[in-house]
Design a protein around this motif. Structure first.
Motif, PDB file in Angstrom:
ATOM      1  N   GLN A 203     -25.802 -15.202  13.898  1.00  0.00           N
ATOM      2  CA  GLN A 203     -27.014 -14.787  13.205  1.00  0.00           C
ATOM      3  C   GLN A 203     -28.263 -15.434  13.797  1.00  0.00           C
ATOM      4  OE1 GLN A 203     -26.823 -15.646   9.050  1.00  0.00           O
ATOM      5  NE2 GLN A 203     -28.609 -14.430   8.504  1.00  0.00           N
ATOM      6  N   LYS A 204     -29.344 -14.678  13.816  1.00  0.00           N
ATOM      7  CA  LYS A 204     -30.622 -15.218  14.267  1.00  0.00           C
ATOM      8  C   LYS A 204     -31.112 -16.267  13.275  1.00  0.00           C
ATOM      9  CE  LYS A 204     -32.174 -10.896  16.429  1.00  0.00           C
ATOM     10  NZ  LYS A 204     -33.234  -9.841  16.400  1.00  0.00           N
ATOM     11  N   GLN A 205     -31.445 -17.455  13.783  1.00  0.00           N
ATOM     12  CA  GLN A 205     -31.932 -18.531  12.926  1.00  0.00           C
ATOM     13  C   GLN A 205     -32.955 -19.374  13.678  1.00  0.00           C
ATOM     14  OE1 GLN A 205     -28.758 -20.694  10.732  1.00  0.00           O
ATOM     15  NE2 GLN A 205     -27.352 -19.221  11.637  1.00  0.00           N
ATOM     16  N   LYS A 206     -33.873 -19.956  12.937  1.00  0.00           N
ATOM     17  CA  LYS A 206     -34.865 -20.847  13.527  1.00  0.00           C
ATOM     18  C   LYS A 206     -34.451 -22.298  13.279  1.00  0.00           C
ATOM     19  CE  LYS A 206     -38.889 -17.787  13.204  1.00  0.00           C
ATOM     20  NZ  LYS A 206     -40.272 -17.624  12.652  1.00  0.00           N
ATOM     21  N   ASN A 207     -34.426 -23.088  14.359  1.00  0.00           N
ATOM     22  CA  ASN A 207     -34.092 -24.515  14.289  1.00  0.00           C
ATOM     23  C   ASN A 207     -32.837 -24.783  13.451  1.00  0.00           C
ATOM     24  OD1 ASN A 207     -36.481 -25.109  15.765  1.00  0.00           O
ATOM     25  ND2 ASN A 207     -37.675 -25.009  13.866  1.00  0.00           N
ATOM     26  N   PRO A 208     -31.715 -24.181  13.807  1.00  0.00           N
ATOM     27  CA  PRO A 208     -30.489 -24.404  13.033  1.00  0.00           C
ATOM     28  C   PRO A 208     -29.980 -25.829  13.183  1.00  0.00           C
ATOM     29  CG  PRO A 208     -29.996 -23.206  15.050  1.00  0.00           C
ATOM     30  CD  PRO A 208     -31.483 -23.310  14.977  1.00  0.00           C
ATOM     31  N   MET A 209     -29.377 -26.347  12.127  1.00  0.00           N
ATOM     32  CA  MET A 209     -28.843 -27.705  12.125  1.00  0.00           C
ATOM     33  C   MET A 209     -27.378 -27.676  12.558  1.00  0.00           C
ATOM     34  SD  MET A 209     -28.579 -30.354   8.939  1.00  0.00           S
ATOM     35  CE  MET A 209     -27.709 -31.919   9.102  1.00  0.00           C
ATOM     36  N   LEU A 210     -26.990 -28.680  13.334  1.00  0.00           N
ATOM     37  CA  LEU A 210     -25.602 -28.794  13.782  1.00  0.00           C
ATOM     38  C   LEU A 210     -24.838 -29.669  12.794  1.00  0.00           C
ATOM     39  CD1 LEU A 210     -23.889 -27.896  16.305  1.00  0.00           C
ATOM     40  CD2 LEU A 210     -24.248 -30.208  17.178  1.00  0.00           C
ATOM     41  N   HIS A 211     -23.731 -29.134  12.256  1.00  0.00           N
ATOM     42  CA  HIS A 211     -22.916 -29.915  11.330  1.00  0.00           C
ATOM     43  C   HIS A 211     -21.461 -29.509  11.476  1.00  0.00           C
ATOM     44  CE1 HIS A 211     -24.015 -26.245   9.145  1.00  0.00           C
ATOM     45  NE2 HIS A 211     -22.915 -26.405   8.431  1.00  0.00           N
TER      46      HIS A 211
ATOM     47  N   LEU B 223     -23.365 -24.210  13.921  1.00  0.00           N
ATOM     48  CA  LEU B 223     -24.765 -24.249  14.325  1.00  0.00           C
ATOM     49  C   LEU B 223     -25.500 -23.375  13.332  1.00  0.00           C
ATOM     50  CD1 LEU B 223     -26.867 -25.244  16.356  1.00  0.00           C
ATOM     51  CD2 LEU B 223     -26.443 -23.193  17.715  1.00  0.00           C
ATOM     52  N   GLY B 224     -26.155 -24.009  12.366  1.00  0.00           N
ATOM     53  CA  GLY B 224     -26.700 -23.254  11.253  1.00  0.00           C
ATOM     54  C   GLY B 224     -25.558 -22.775  10.368  1.00  0.00           C
ATOM     55  N   SER B 225     -25.457 -21.467  10.164  1.00  0.00           N
ATOM     56  CA  SER B 225     -24.416 -20.908   9.304  1.00  0.00           C
ATOM     57  C   SER B 225     -23.260 -20.301  10.087  1.00  0.00           C
ATOM     58  CB  SER B 225     -25.027 -19.828   8.397  1.00  0.00           C
ATOM     59  OG  SER B 225     -25.567 -18.764   9.185  1.00  0.00           O
ATOM     60  N   GLN B 226     -23.269 -20.451  11.407  1.00  0.00           N
ATOM     61  CA  GLN B 226     -22.243 -19.796  12.211  1.00  0.00           C
ATOM     62  C   GLN B 226     -21.340 -20.808  12.916  1.00  0.00           C
ATOM     63  OE1 GLN B 226     -25.169 -17.544  14.063  1.00  0.00           O
ATOM     64  NE2 GLN B 226     -25.782 -19.081  15.542  1.00  0.00           N
ATOM     65  N   PRO B 227     -20.028 -20.596  12.876  1.00  0.00           N
ATOM     66  CA  PRO B 227     -19.098 -21.488  13.575  1.00  0.00           C
ATOM     67  C   PRO B 227     -19.162 -21.270  15.081  1.00  0.00           C
ATOM     68  CG  PRO B 227     -17.912 -19.655  12.597  1.00  0.00           C
ATOM     69  CD  PRO B 227     -19.337 -19.522  12.153  1.00  0.00           C
ATOM     70  N   ILE B 228     -19.183 -22.358  15.855  1.00  0.00           N
ATOM     71  CA  ILE B 228     -19.254 -22.233  17.310  1.00  0.00           C
ATOM     72  C   ILE B 228     -18.119 -22.979  18.017  1.00  0.00           C
ATOM     73  CG2 ILE B 228     -21.753 -21.862  17.364  1.00  0.00           C
ATOM     74  CD1 ILE B 228     -22.062 -24.814  18.135  1.00  0.00           C
ATOM     75  N   SER B 229     -17.409 -23.852  17.295  1.00  0.00           N
ATOM     76  CA  SER B 229     -16.295 -24.568  17.897  1.00  0.00           C
ATOM     77  C   SER B 229     -15.329 -24.987  16.792  1.00  0.00           C
ATOM     78  CB  SER B 229     -16.790 -25.807  18.658  1.00  0.00           C
ATOM     79  OG  SER B 229     -15.697 -26.521  19.225  1.00  0.00           O
ATOM     80  N   TRP B 230     -14.030 -24.831  17.039  1.00  0.00           N
ATOM     81  CA  TRP B 230     -13.041 -25.211  16.025  1.00  0.00           C
ATOM     82  C   TRP B 230     -11.709 -25.494  16.694  1.00  0.00           C
ATOM     83  CZ3 TRP B 230     -15.471 -20.481  16.370  1.00  0.00           C
ATOM     84  CH2 TRP B 230     -14.714 -19.435  16.886  1.00  0.00           C
TER      85      TRP B 230
END
Length: 261
Positions: free
Chosen positions: A165-173, A197-204
């Motif tokens: 999803q398009k997001q501005k300055n997403p937080m990494l958690h 990264l924001g609301s989207q999973p990028i690594s698992w």
């Protein structure tokens, strides 16, 4: 590649190349430069790449492997199997010596190997794939039934995938967890993490630890350490891609002892 503040990214796999960037004119120039030295065919906007279907929407990009799943289900004649709500049951647990050894393990190994590639867009089956992969050397009838359950789960979730999803300055958690001594064969814990990264999973990942943990705190702390190492690598990668993380990443853990430690 960074040119006057604009970034262009090339993803190369053998003879398949994805080119994208922040400037469409710069992307086109890169494609033309490559075409001067190599014979290439421009397939246009991203639609299908190495078994991944990409669907662009006004809000972002949806990645899924529906055709890959359909082909796999057709191969084992389970496309119209009755769906189930979870990849694996919570009990009884699979063990190394449960039930009778399969006389021909070829199909089991073929399907589990195919499922490993499917995990690229399906974090929901990561644990199941990791568990079933541990019995590749000597699968039994119980293991085979577990594989068929995963296939039944997939038959009801063909369009599931990852939405970027398009997001501005997403937080990494990240979220970290461990199943202390969850394997009754060797008592090794399984740790898992998923990084957003924001609301989207990028690594698992879902993976057995390298040794036996003596307490739940130790198992959870090892999992947090593995998660922290991956988060640090992701931060470094994003910086190279021109996407610096401006907020300190957060790792969430549900074990009080590990948190205090």
């Amino acid at each position: 590649m960074n040119h006057n503040g604009h970034y262009v990214y090339l993803l190369v796999y053998v003879d398949d190349i994805l080119v994208t960037g922040s400037s469409s004119s710069l992307v086109q120039r890169i494609i033309e430069d490559i075409a001067r030295k190599f014979f290439i065919k421009d397939m246009g906007a991203l639609g299908y790449f190495l078994g991944l279907k990409a669907i662009r929407t006004p809000n972002g990009l949806h990645l899924m492997q529906r055709k890959y799943i359909t082909d796999l289900l057709n191969k084992v004649d389970m496309l119209h199997a009755k769906p189930v709500s979870t990849p694996l049951p919570s009990s009884p647990k699979l063990t190394l010596n449960s039930s009778t050894t399969l006389s021909d393990p070829h199909e089991y190994r073929m399907i589990v190997g195919s499922l490993q590639y499917l995990a690229l867009t399906r974090p929901d089956i990561s644990y199941a794939i990791n568990k079933l992969s541990q019995y590749m050397h000597r699968p039994t009838t119980d293991h085979w039934q577990a594989v068929k359950r995963v296939l039944r789960y997939l038959s009801g979730t063909l369009t599931h995938g990852i939405f970027l999803q398009k997001q501005k300055n997403p937080m990494l958690h990240a979220f970290s967890d461990a199943d202390w001594a969850g394997d009754s064969d060797d008592y090794v814990s399984t740790n898992a993490y998923i990084i957003y990264l924001g609301s989207q999973p990028i690594s698992w990942t879902s993976k057995k630890q390298k040794g036996v943990a003596r307490s739940s705190t130790e198992a959870e702390y090892r999992s947090v350490a593995n998660t922290a190492a991956e988060v640090r690598w992701v931060v470094s990668l994003l910086r190279e891609l021109g996407l610096p993380i401006r907020q300190t990443p957060t790792i969430y853990c549900d074990n009080i002892g590990a948190t205090y430690l």
